[in-house]
Design a protein around this motif. Structure first.
Motif, PDB file in Angstrom:
ATOM      1  N   LYS A 144       0.708 -39.356  20.605  1.00 33.33           N
ATOM      2  CA  LYS A 144       0.874 -38.839  19.215  1.00 33.33           C
ATOM      3  C   LYS A 144      -0.045 -37.825  18.882  1.00 33.33           C
ATOM      4  N   LYS A 193      -1.001 -37.933  12.995  1.00 32.20           N
ATOM      5  CA  LYS A 193      -0.007 -39.036  12.839  1.00 32.20           C
ATOM      6  C   LYS A 193      -0.932 -40.152  13.252  1.00 32.20           C
ATOM      7  N   ALA A 204      -3.332 -41.343  10.286  1.00 27.60           N
ATOM      8  CA  ALA A 204      -2.469 -41.730   9.059  1.00 27.60           C
ATOM      9  C   ALA A 204      -2.142 -43.267   9.668  1.00 27.60           C
ATOM     10  N   GLN A 205      -1.576 -43.354  10.692  1.00 27.11           N
ATOM     11  CA  GLN A 205      -1.127 -44.664  10.974  1.00 27.11           C
ATOM     12  C   GLN A 205      -2.295 -45.680  11.216  1.00 27.11           C
TER      13      GLN A 205
END
Length: 261
Positions: A198, A202, A205-206
């Motif tokens: 990824k 991203k 954030a995840q």
């Protein structure tokens, strides 16, 4: 995941391992997490006015001492806030019946301190937990004070009969918590296996939101004796969180360094 700018500001600073961060860095971090820059600027102003944040040189923000104490509790996720020792069947109680209840913020802080320390309501005005932590009553009382329990609250020893113990045990959702711990381990492992596939924003954030969820869960582990709750699910989740913590911190450290430029 939707969250208020104030929650994001406090969470980012809580995860920064003691670093004070500038407004541009916090704005950039907020945007990675789906919060607008304007909302973050307003949040920083309000949190500073309320005393939850303090300013350190050159316009950098840091958590207040009270907030740092709460973060310190959360960061003990590997073992819990105190080591478990052999349990002799005794309990600790906190007497709250005579404490003021008109100030909602005070009551919320009191109950949060008690729940974070593994206490549950036994009956009106009495919260209880097993006396199975290293240092006993004195250590637990000190921890409660650091978390904001009223100075006037009495922390006492309790002796409960078999029926009372069974009644109190229902207050801890042991089976539910064990199942949730197992589910969180699976989510953490699945996420870590996909991190390299990824884009970094991203992943940042995840990992932030997943780590925040796990830490909040572990922070509320009541650290019960093994005869009440198998410690294995918690230990497995703490090990998974330790791996996620290090990998996510490396990602965020790189992004924050870029935002500082």
């Amino acid at each position: 995941m939707a969250a208020s700018a104030q929650v994001v500001a406090l969470s980012v600073l809580g995860a920064s391992r003691g670093r004070a961060l500038s407004a541009p860095v916090l704005v950039g971090a907020a945007e990675i997490l789906g919060v607008s820059g304007n909302a973050m600027r307003v949040a920083l102003s309000r949190l500073t006015s309320s005393g939850e944040l303090v300013m350190e040189g050159r316009g950098r923000y840091a958590l207040s001492e009270e907030r740092l104490r709460a973060v310190a509790h959360v960061r003990t996720y590997r073992t819990g806030f105190a080591a478990r020792v052999a349990w002799n069947g005794a309990f600790l109680g906190v007497l709250t019946a005579d404490l003021p209840r008109k100030n909602a913020a005070l009551v919320s802080r009191r109950e949060n301190a008690l729940e974070l320390s593994g206490f549950r309501v036994f009956r009106h005005g009495v919260w209880a937990r097993p006396d199975n932590l290293e240092g006993g009553r004195v250590a637990v009382a000190s921890h409660l004070a650091r978390l904001g329990l009223d100075e006037a609250a009495d922390v006492v020893g309790l002796t409960l009969d078999t029926a009372q113990v069974k009644q109190l045990e229902k207050a801890w959702k042991v089976a539910v918590d064990a199942a949730r711990a197992g589910a969180l381990v699976e989510r953490v492992e699945k996420f870590m296996a996909s991190m390299d596939e990824k884009p970094l924003p991203k992943v940042a954030a995840q990992s932030f939101w997943l780590g925040d969820e796990v830490l909040r869960f572990l922070a509320r582990d009541p650290l019960l004796p093994p005869s009440m709750a198998d410690p294995a699910p918690r230990k497995a989740l703490a090990r998974a969180m330790e791996q996620l913590d290090e990998r996510a911190y490396a990602v965020w450290a790189g992004l924050l360094e870029e935002l500082e430029r």
